[in-house]
Motif scaffolding. Structure first.
Motif, PDB file in Angstrom:
ATOM      1  N   ALA A 181      79.765  61.656  46.160  1.00 19.45           N
ATOM      2  CA  ALA A 181      79.830  60.815  45.290  1.00 19.45           C
ATOM      3  C   ALA A 181      78.615  60.721  44.509  1.00 19.45           C
ATOM      4  O   ALA A 181      77.689  60.709  45.175  1.00 19.45           O
ATOM      5  CB  ALA A 181      80.581  59.427  45.466  1.00 19.45           C
ATOM      6  N   LEU A 182      78.535  60.535  43.209  1.00 20.90           N
ATOM      7  CA  LEU A 182      77.538  60.360  42.370  1.00 20.90           C
ATOM      8  C   LEU A 182      77.503  58.889  41.725  1.00 20.90           C
ATOM      9  O   LEU A 182      78.690  58.164  41.291  1.00 20.90           O
ATOM     10  CB  LEU A 182      77.039  61.327  41.106  1.00 20.90           C
ATOM     11  CG  LEU A 182      77.022  62.535  41.256  1.00 20.90           C
ATOM     12  CD1 LEU A 182      76.844  63.096  40.109  1.00 20.90           C
ATOM     13  CD2 LEU A 182      75.763  62.668  42.321  1.00 20.90           C
ATOM     14  N   ALA A 183      76.537  58.118  42.222  1.00 26.13           N
ATOM     15  CA  ALA A 183      76.466  56.577  41.741  1.00 26.13           C
ATOM     16  C   ALA A 183      75.047  56.268  41.724  1.00 26.13           C
ATOM     17  O   ALA A 183      74.090  56.857  41.912  1.00 26.13           O
ATOM     18  CB  ALA A 183      77.330  55.690  42.598  1.00 26.13           C
ATOM     19  N   GLY A 184      74.895  54.799  41.307  1.00 26.59           N
ATOM     20  CA  GLY A 184      73.460  54.062  41.164  1.00 26.59           C
ATOM     21  C   GLY A 184      73.141  53.827  42.672  1.00 26.59           C
ATOM     22  O   GLY A 184      73.789  54.085  43.483  1.00 26.59           O
ATOM     23  N   PRO A 185      71.891  53.435  42.742  1.00 26.06           N
ATOM     24  CA  PRO A 185      71.339  53.055  44.159  1.00 26.06           C
ATOM     25  C   PRO A 185      71.990  51.850  44.549  1.00 26.06           C
ATOM     26  O   PRO A 185      72.386  50.914  43.845  1.00 26.06           O
ATOM     27  CB  PRO A 185      69.800  52.910  43.840  1.00 26.06           C
ATOM     28  CG  PRO A 185      69.925  52.497  42.364  1.00 26.06           C
ATOM     29  CD  PRO A 185      70.802  53.322  41.717  1.00 26.06           C
ATOM     30  N   VAL A 186      72.138  51.708  45.938  1.00 25.08           N
ATOM     31  CA  VAL A 186      72.431  50.800  46.736  1.00 25.08           C
ATOM     32  C   VAL A 186      71.375  49.786  47.343  1.00 25.08           C
ATOM     33  O   VAL A 186      70.467  50.491  47.729  1.00 25.08           O
ATOM     34  CB  VAL A 186      73.456  50.966  47.810  1.00 25.08           C
ATOM     35  CG1 VAL A 186      73.903  49.741  48.568  1.00 25.08           C
ATOM     36  CG2 VAL A 186      74.576  51.555  47.497  1.00 25.08           C
ATOM     37  N   ALA A 187      71.228  48.741  46.745  1.00 28.67           N
ATOM     38  CA  ALA A 187      69.720  47.794  47.144  1.00 28.67           C
ATOM     39  C   ALA A 187      70.104  47.035  48.409  1.00 28.67           C
ATOM     40  O   ALA A 187      71.332  46.796  48.868  1.00 28.67           O
ATOM     41  CB  ALA A 187      69.732  46.825  45.852  1.00 28.67           C
ATOM     42  N   GLY A 188      69.081  47.009  49.148  1.00 29.57           N
ATOM     43  CA  GLY A 188      69.034  46.150  50.371  1.00 29.57           C
ATOM     44  C   GLY A 188      69.815  46.801  51.513  1.00 29.57           C
ATOM     45  O   GLY A 188      70.100  46.061  52.298  1.00 29.57           O
ATOM     46  N   VAL A 231      72.143  58.771  42.605  1.00 31.62           N
ATOM     47  CA  VAL A 231      72.239  58.992  43.908  1.00 31.62           C
ATOM     48  C   VAL A 231      73.488  59.888  44.292  1.00 31.62           C
ATOM     49  O   VAL A 231      74.511  59.351  43.848  1.00 31.62           O
ATOM     50  CB  VAL A 231      72.141  58.010  44.990  1.00 31.62           C
ATOM     51  CG1 VAL A 231      72.139  58.360  46.535  1.00 31.62           C
ATOM     52  CG2 VAL A 231      70.881  56.930  44.573  1.00 31.62           C
ATOM     53  N   ARG A 232      73.016  60.956  45.057  1.00 28.25           N
ATOM     54  CA  ARG A 232      74.391  61.713  45.689  1.00 28.25           C
ATOM     55  C   ARG A 232      74.536  61.231  47.135  1.00 28.25           C
ATOM     56  O   ARG A 232      73.609  61.338  47.857  1.00 28.25           O
ATOM     57  CB  ARG A 232      74.098  63.060  45.478  1.00 28.25           C
ATOM     58  CG  ARG A 232      75.356  64.321  45.974  1.00 28.25           C
ATOM     59  CD  ARG A 232      75.255  65.448  45.582  1.00 28.25           C
ATOM     60  NE  ARG A 232      74.229  66.314  46.165  1.00 28.25           N
ATOM     61  CZ  ARG A 232      74.357  67.106  47.096  1.00 28.25           C
ATOM     62  NH1 ARG A 232      75.267  67.169  47.601  1.00 28.25           N
ATOM     63  NH2 ARG A 232      73.147  67.674  47.477  1.00 28.25           N
TER      64      ARG A 232
END
Length: 307
Positions: A181-188, A231-232
Motif C-alpha cells: 500500500a501507498l500511504a503517508g508516514p505513521v508517526a511514533g 511510504v510504500r
C-alpha cells in the motif's frame, strides 16, 4: 435476486455470455400468474423486463420447461432465470491477467475497479463473468475475495471435486497473504510492528470501525520504501476482516492513498476511474493441499506513486 447456480446441482439453463443462471425456491402458492409474482418479488425489475424474459423462454422450471406470464405459482417450485440489468453497464477499461491455470485452480491478477462477482449495477463487468465468458469454465468460483477497489492476486477454483480442499486453507488461515500500500508516514512507531484492534460494523453498511475490547484483527506492517511524504508499506494480514488493511492504516493516521471510505466515507464517484486505491494484493502462498508442495503466486502490477 435469487441464488446463483451451484456447480453440483442440476441446472436447466446453460451459462450464457459468462453469466450463470440464478434460481429461486417458491415458499408459497400465489394467484395471478408468474409475471405478477416476479414483478412483486423483484420490484427493482420492471414488469416489461420480466414479460420479455418470459416470452424469450429465459425463465424455466426445474425440468427446464419455459414458464409463461400465466404459469401457476406453486409452493415448492424452483424457477431458474438469468440476471439482467435494465441499464447498460459502463465498461471498466482495465484488464485482468491470468497468472496460472491447472486442472484445479485459476490464478488471476485483478485490476483496480473491477468487482469480483455480479452485484448491484455490475454484471458482465465483473471478474467472474469475464473469465467464464473468456475461458468457458462453467464451474469457476472464487475461493476468496478482493474489494472492487483493490488490485492483485486472487484464486479461483474450477473443479468442484477439489474445491473444498482449497477453500479449507482459507478457513484454517494457513494461506500466506502479502499486500502493498501507498500511504503517508505513521508517526511514533518503530518498524516493523504488529497492529491489533477490535473491528465491528460501522453505522454505514459498507464501512467498518474500531471499538474498545478484545482484538479480533491483526496486521504485521513493514516499510519497503519512502519517497518524500509517501511510504510504500508491506502488509501481512493475520486475520481477514472486511476492509482490515484500509481501516488499520487509517487508524494509524496514514490512510491509503485515494481511499474513498477511510477515514471518512466520501460521496460515490460513480464511474470515475482516475484515482485507484493504492492497495495491491501482491502475493499469495500456501502448501498445496493435494500435493503438499509450496506454491506462491505474485502480482505483476505496481502501485502509482504520486507526482
Amino acid at each position: 435476486m435469487g441464488r446463483q447456480a451451484q456447480a453440483n446441482a442440476h441446472v436447466p439453463l446453460p451459462v450464457r455470455g459468462g453469466v450463470a443462471p440464478s434460481y429461486l425456491w417458491l415458499t408459497e402458492s400465489r394467484a395471478g400468474g408468474m409475471l405478477r409474482f416476479l414483478a412483486e418479488r423483484f420490484p427493482d425489475v420492471t414488469p416489461a423486463s420480466w414479460a420479455a424474459r418470459l416470452q424469450r423462454g429465459d425463465v424455466v422450471d426445474a425440468a427446464g420447461t419455459p414458464l409463461s406470464a400465466g404459469s401457476h405459482v406453486r409452493k415448492g417450485m424452483r424457477i431458474w432465470y438469468y440476471r439482467e440489468l435494465d441499464e447498460a453497464e459502463t465498461p471498466i477499461p482495465f484488464k485482468e491477467r491470468i497468472l496460472f491455470q491447472d486442472e484445479h485452480l485459476l490464478v488471476v491478477d485483478k485490476p483496480h475497479f473491477l468487482p469480483m462477482i455480479p452485484s448491484g449495477r455490475f454484471l458482465h463487468e465483473t471478474l467472474l463473468v469475464r473469465l467464464k465468458a473468456q475461458l468457458e469454465l462453467p464451474h469457476l468460483t472464487p475461493i476468496h475475495r478482493l474489494d472492487r477497489e483493490t488490485a492483485g492476486v486472487v484464486i479461483f477454483s474450477h473443479n468442484p471435486d477439489t474445491r473444498g480442499r482449497y477453500q479449507s486453507m482459507f478457513q484454517k488461515r494457513v494461506v500466506r497473504k502479502v499486500y502493498e500500500a501507498l500511504a503517508g508516514p505513521v508517526a511514533g512507531r518503530d518498524f516493523p510492528f504488529t497492529y491489533r484492534s477490535r473491528m465491528v460494523d460501522g453505522d454505514k453498511f459498507f464501512v467498518m470501525t474500531e471499538e474498545a475490547g478484545e482484538p479480533n484483527s491483526e496486521t504485521f506492517i513493514e516499510v519497503l520504501e519512502r519517497r518524500g511524504d509517501t511510504v510504500r508499506y508491506r502488509l501481512h494480514p493475520h486475520t481477514g476482516r472486511k476492509h482490515q488493511l484500509r481501516l488499520h492504516l487509517a487508524s494509524l493516521g496514514a490512510p491509503i492513498l485515494n481511499d474513498a471510505f477511510y477515514p471518512v466515507a466520501l460521496p460515490c464517484k460513480g464511474d470515475d476511474f482516475s484515482a485507484p486505491l493504492q492497495l495491491l494484493a501482491r502475493a499469495i502462498g500456501f502448501d498445496d493441499p493435494l500435493t503438499g508442495q509450496p506454491r506462491t503466486f505474485t502480482s505483476e502490477r505496481n502501485l502509482d506513486w504520486p507526482g
